[in-house]
Design a protein around this motif. Structure first.
Motif, mmCIF file in Angstrom:
data_model
loop_
_atom_site.group_PDB
_atom_site.id
_atom_site.type_symbol
_atom_site.label_atom_id
_atom_site.label_comp_id
_atom_site.label_asym_id
_atom_site.label_seq_id
_atom_site.Cartn_x
_atom_site.Cartn_y
_atom_site.Cartn_z
ATOM 1 N N SER A 36 0.859 -1.183 0.000
ATOM 2 C CA SER A 36 0.000 0.000 0.000
ATOM 3 C C SER A 36 0.899 1.237 0.000
ATOM 4 C CB SER A 36 -0.890 0.019 1.251
ATOM 5 O OG SER A 36 -1.413 1.321 1.464
ATOM 6 N N THR A 37 0.612 2.169 -0.885
ATOM 7 C CA THR A 37 1.410 3.411 -0.911
ATOM 8 C C THR A 37 1.261 4.160 0.409
ATOM 9 O OG1 THR A 37 -0.425 4.547 -2.003
ATOM 10 C CG2 THR A 37 1.343 3.686 -3.424
ATOM 11 N N GLN A 60 -0.929 -2.050 -6.464
ATOM 12 C CA GLN A 60 -0.850 -2.300 -5.028
ATOM 13 C C GLN A 60 -1.358 -3.721 -4.770
ATOM 14 O OE1 GLN A 60 -1.656 1.574 -2.460
ATOM 15 N NE2 GLN A 60 -3.390 1.176 -3.785
ATOM 16 N N ARG A 64 -5.653 -0.143 0.348
ATOM 17 C CA ARG A 64 -6.718 -0.013 1.354
ATOM 18 C C ARG A 64 -7.693 1.096 0.986
ATOM 19 N NH1 ARG A 64 -2.333 0.020 4.832
ATOM 20 N NH2 ARG A 64 -2.739 2.138 5.538
ATOM 21 N N ARG A 66 -11.446 3.147 2.549
ATOM 22 C CA ARG A 66 -12.022 3.588 3.823
ATOM 23 C C ARG A 66 -12.781 2.439 4.472
ATOM 24 N NH1 ARG A 66 -16.088 7.020 3.147
ATOM 25 N NH2 ARG A 66 -16.000 7.709 5.296
ATOM 26 N N LYS A 133 -18.501 6.662 -8.902
ATOM 27 C CA LYS A 133 -17.281 7.083 -8.204
ATOM 28 C C LYS A 133 -16.090 7.148 -9.152
ATOM 29 C CE LYS A 133 -14.595 5.794 -4.106
ATOM 30 N NZ LYS A 133 -14.776 5.318 -2.734
HETATM 31 C C1 BTN Z 1 -11.962 4.790 -0.521
HETATM 32 O O1 BTN Z 1 -12.681 5.387 -1.323
HETATM 33 O O2 BTN Z 1 -12.403 3.837 0.151
HETATM 34 C C2 BTN Z 1 -10.548 5.244 -0.330
HETATM 35 C C3 BTN Z 1 -9.641 4.683 -1.381
HETATM 36 C C4 BTN Z 1 -8.208 5.141 -1.237
HETATM 37 C C5 BTN Z 1 -7.287 4.400 -2.172
HETATM 38 C C6 BTN Z 1 -5.906 4.972 -2.191
HETATM 39 S S1 BTN Z 1 -4.950 4.282 -3.516
HETATM 40 C C7 BTN Z 1 -3.517 4.995 -2.862
HETATM 41 C C8 BTN Z 1 -3.589 4.885 -1.356
HETATM 42 N N1 BTN Z 1 -3.036 3.629 -0.906
HETATM 43 C C9 BTN Z 1 -3.951 2.842 -0.363
HETATM 44 O O3 BTN Z 1 -3.734 1.710 0.105
HETATM 45 N N2 BTN Z 1 -5.139 3.446 -0.385
HETATM 46 C C10 BTN Z 1 -5.061 4.776 -0.950
#
Ligand code: BTN
Length: 273
Positions: A36-37, A60, A64, A66, A133
């Motif tokens: 994950s970044t 990735q 992750r 929300r 989205k």
């Molecule tokens: C969402 O809408 O649930 C949030 C999504 C967020 C995704 C980004 S991709 C880059 C960064 N690294 C992750 O693991 N998640 C965020």
């Protein structure tokens, strides 16, 4: 500057988006694949000069979203990045950073698809007219007493993911900038605009300028009949405003409620007056 060795370059040359004299984007670390970044950006927070560093990945393996969800994005098509920020902010203003990041993401997306009627779905999704989205944000913060000592702004934008290639469960509720604009999007230009907008927004919040008024204008949730999934269950009502702490105000059967977290899971058509 792209990061050496362990971070393998993608086929895209991202160097045009590096902003050597700016705060946000003075370094861009590019990974072909990473867990994950957000996790890597959190490590940057501890580095001298980590403030404003960007971690970008073409794929990735443990992205992750929300509320404990995963973030799915095909390799090499979208924009998947996290920004490490050491903000000069009180903990009580942390919510403003979320709104500011959402506004910056919206601005960059709207430049790529200007006719798509893009807006924000509370709290911080970028959505197209009709609600599909386009982008999601995952903000993770580090607090020390009453100060925010670190923040990771995780941003995923559906740039060039074709709807016909999306898994069925996404195809009905997601879209990409390319599908809205009718042509592939230049991801380097999109990143450049995003970092520029983030630089402006983050510094404005730190200077005491609340993004709330602009957020309210951009928030498509306000005025809609919605159902919101909260930790206490589903809450139904008419979204009437976002209050001075970033909470969504809903007028429901039991009166007005303020929701500080949650997910708008359904929007009902306006009932005729
Ligand atoms: C969402 O809408 O649930 C949030 C999504 C967020 C995704 C980004 S991709 C880059 C960064 N690294 C992750 O693991 N998640 C965020």
């Amino acid at each position: 500057m792209t990061h050496p060795s362990s971070t393998v370059a993608s086929h895209t040359d991202w160097s045009a988006a590096i902003r050597p004299r700016a705060r946000i984007g003075h370094t861009i670390e590019v990974h072909e694949s990473i867990g994950s970044t957000n996790d890597r950006a959190r490590e940057l927070l501890a580095d001298a000069g980590g403030d404003g560093g960007v971690v970008l990945a073409e794929a990735q393996t443990a992205g992750r979203g929300r509320r404990g969800r995963s973030w799915v994005s095909p390799e090499g098509l979208n924009l998947t990045l996290s920004v490490a920020v050491v903000p000069a902010l009180q903990a009580t203003h942390a919510w403003q950073l979320g709104l500011a990041t959402a506004l910056a993401t919206l601005e960059a997306c709207a430049r790529a698809a200007p006719d798509a009627g893009l807006g924000l779905k509370w709290p911080n999704d970028v959505v197209a007219r009709g609600g599909r989205k386009i982008a999601g944000l995952l903000l993770e913060t580090v607090m020390s007493g009453d100060r925010m000592t670190g923040a990771v702004l995780g941003i995923g934008i559906n740039a060039n993911w074709r709807p016909e290639d999306m898994p069925t469960e996404f195809a009905t509720r997601a879209a990409s900038l390319a599908s809205l604009a009718g042509a592939d999007v230049d991801r380097v230009a999109l990143l450049d605009r995003l970092l520029d907008a983030l630089d402006t927004e983050v510094m404005a919040v730190e200077a005491g300028h609340s993004p709330l008024a602009r957020y309210r204008r951009a928030c498509l949730t306000i005025g809609q009949e919605v159902s919101v999934d909260t930790t206490a269950g589903l809450v139904h009502g008419r979204a009437v405003d976002v209050d001075a702490g970033g909470s969504l105000l809903l007028d429901g059967p039991g009166g007005r409620v303020a929701l500080s977290t949650g997910e708008v899971v359904s929007v009902r058509p306006e009932t005729p007056a």
